[in-house]
Design a protein around this motif. Structure first.
Motif, PDB file in Angstrom:
ATOM      1  N   GLU A 151       0.828  -1.199   0.000  1.00 12.00           N
ATOM      2  CA  GLU A 151       0.000   0.000   0.000  1.00 12.00           C
ATOM      3  C   GLU A 151       0.863   1.250   0.000  1.00 12.00           C
ATOM      4  O   GLU A 151       0.566   2.233  -0.670  1.00 12.00           O
ATOM      5  N   GLY A 185       0.301   2.954  -3.268  1.00 17.06           N
ATOM      6  CA  GLY A 185      -0.821   3.793  -2.898  1.00 17.06           C
ATOM      7  C   GLY A 185      -2.140   3.095  -3.194  1.00 17.06           C
ATOM      8  O   GLY A 185      -3.178   3.707  -3.284  1.00 17.06           O
ATOM      9  N   GLY A 186      -2.102   1.793  -3.423  1.00 15.38           N
ATOM     10  CA  GLY A 186      -3.327   1.095  -3.775  1.00 15.38           C
ATOM     11  C   GLY A 186      -3.160  -0.395  -3.740  1.00 15.38           C
ATOM     12  O   GLY A 186      -2.187  -0.920  -3.233  1.00 15.38           O
ATOM     13  N   GLU A 238     -13.492   4.963 -12.252  1.00 20.96           N
ATOM     14  CA  GLU A 238     -12.889   5.877 -11.281  1.00 20.96           C
ATOM     15  C   GLU A 238     -12.160   5.090 -10.197  1.00 20.96           C
ATOM     16  O   GLU A 238     -12.676   4.115  -9.669  1.00 20.96           O
ATOM     17  N   GLY A 239     -10.939   5.518  -9.884  1.00 24.17           N
ATOM     18  CA  GLY A 239     -10.127   4.860  -8.874  1.00 24.17           C
ATOM     19  C   GLY A 239      -9.057   3.952  -9.441  1.00 24.17           C
ATOM     20  O   GLY A 239      -8.125   3.560  -8.739  1.00 24.17           O
ATOM     21  N   ARG A 295      -5.764   3.155 -11.283  1.00 26.64           N
ATOM     22  CA  ARG A 295      -4.522   3.895 -11.535  1.00 26.64           C
ATOM     23  C   ARG A 295      -3.809   3.427 -12.803  1.00 26.64           C
ATOM     24  O   ARG A 295      -3.289   4.227 -13.554  1.00 26.64           O
ATOM     25  N   GLU A 316      -4.083  -1.889 -11.062  1.00 28.18           N
ATOM     26  CA  GLU A 316      -3.712  -1.221  -9.812  1.00 28.18           C
ATOM     27  C   GLU A 316      -4.736  -0.130  -9.536  1.00 28.18           C
ATOM     28  O   GLU A 316      -5.029   0.700 -10.406  1.00 28.18           O
ATOM     29  N   TYR A 317      -5.286  -0.123  -8.314  1.00 31.63           N
ATOM     30  CA  TYR A 317      -6.328   0.852  -7.994  1.00 31.63           C
ATOM     31  C   TYR A 317      -6.053   1.491  -6.636  1.00 31.63           C
ATOM     32  O   TYR A 317      -5.283   0.977  -5.835  1.00 31.63           O
ATOM     33  N   GLU A 318      -6.696   2.607  -6.382  1.00 30.14           N
ATOM     34  CA  GLU A 318      -6.452   3.400  -5.184  1.00 30.14           C
ATOM     35  C   GLU A 318      -6.891   2.650  -3.934  1.00 30.14           C
ATOM     36  O   GLU A 318      -7.912   1.960  -3.932  1.00 30.14           O
ATOM     37  N   SER A 319      -6.087   2.815  -2.875  1.00 32.16           N
ATOM     38  CA  SER A 319      -6.422   2.203  -1.597  1.00 32.16           C
ATOM     39  C   SER A 319      -7.705   2.818  -1.047  1.00 32.16           C
ATOM     40  O   SER A 319      -7.979   4.004  -1.235  1.00 32.16           O
ATOM     41  N   THR A 327     -10.739   1.972  -1.941  1.00 32.16           N
ATOM     42  CA  THR A 327     -11.841   1.874  -2.891  1.00 32.16           C
ATOM     43  C   THR A 327     -12.059   0.408  -3.263  1.00 32.16           C
ATOM     44  O   THR A 327     -11.192  -0.433  -3.063  1.00 32.16           O
TER      45      THR A 327
END
Length: 307
Positions: free
Chosen positions: A219, A223-224, A246-247, A249, A262-265, A267
């Protein structure tokens, strides 16, 4: 227990260590991780007082390693990658010598017996060191570092050259010692760090690029989180559909029908990705959530995170 504050080490115009800061608390096993030449050994040598920093300070239990070296070093047990053993001595004689050298103020025989029992070398106390296996020599080095019960242990690549059983034994030893000591464990072997350490400080090109609990490093790095997918359809259609969510990356195409998202932490993009791919007529064959592995985190931080 250990405070490294804005430490820099220059060799001419080259910065081997560049303004690094971190702490290690009592009872913590901290992994110092990085590729070869990253600055790990230089950092270890500065912490132990073998090298002086060009700038910055190192405190060992509040004692400055440069201003009060005697007091600070008395709190440190150091095991270098190649333990400086006197090969012609027996194990007990060597430990008696180190005991005297350190000026340990404990009952000599009882303390040496206790330390040998901890590292499991009591059965070879009368043997000449040069006749011991690599694993036993490493344990003798550990014993020397433990004499005097120092609150801080600095271990530089302690499992290099050991066989798998010896590595497992050393791991168990470090974990048990971590309950009573502050330990800094340096390595570039990722499996060692993940198996032993509570927290990781990752160094690359002399700079700290990550500082997080071992299980939270992915994380901190990305960041995700990650999704592993297998999707039918053209790569461009799949990527366009996923990146519209949305969300998200980044989307990376793997082998065959596989993709990594890869997606935002914080979410959860799974339902939105399902709907976007259904709308694009790209059936999902598999979806599995996960996080960056330690290996993936290492590569991303030390090689720029290229696909």
């Amino acid at each position: 227990m250990i405070e490294v504050k804005n430490v820099t080490k220059r060799y001419g115009g080259v910065k081997a260590v560049d303004d690094i800061s971190f702490t290690a608390e009592s009872g913590e096993v901290l992994g110092l991780l990085g590729p070869n030449g990253a600055g790990k050994s230089t950092t270890m040598n500065i912490i132990t007082g073998y090298l002086g920093a060009t700038e910055g300070t190192v405190l060992i239990d509040g004692e400055d390693i440069l201003e009060r070296p005697k007091q600070a070093k008395a709190k440190i047990g150091y095991l270098p990658e190649q333990p400086p053993l006197y090969q012609e001595m027996t194990v007990r004689r060597y430990l008696e010598f180190i005991f005297d050298l350190k000026k340990v103020r404990l009952p000599k025989r009882e303390h040496i017996d206790e330390v040998m029992a901890i590292v499991k070398i009591s059965d070879v106390e009368g043997r000449v060191i040069r006749n011991l296996s690599k694993g036993y020599k490493q344990r003798v080095g550990f014993a020397g570092a433990l004499l005097g019960n120092p609150p801080v242990l600095i271990l530089d690549e302690p499992t290099v050259g050991l066989d798998p059983k010896q590595i497992i034994d050393i791991r168990k030893l470090i974990k048990s010692l971590g309950k009573k000591h502050t330990i800094i464990f340096s390595s570039h072997v990722l499996s060692e760090v993940s198996a032993v350490c509570d927290r990781i400080v990752m160094i690359n090109n002399g700079k700290i690029v990550a500082d997080a609990a071992t299980d939270k490093l992915s994380e901190a790095v990305g960041g995700g989180n990650l999704l592993a997918l297998e999707v039918e359809g053209s790569a461009s259609a799949v990527k366009d559909a996923i990146t519209s969510v949305e969300g998200v990356r980044r989307v990376t195409k793997g082998f065959g029908l596989s993709y990594t998202v890869e997606y935002e932490s914080g979410t959860d993009v799974r339902r939105a990705i399902f709907r976007a791919l259904a709308k694009a007529d790209c059936p999902i064959l598999m979806m599995r959530s996960g996080a960056l592995t330690l290996e993936e985190s290492f590569i991303k931080l030390t090689e720029g995170g290229e696909d």
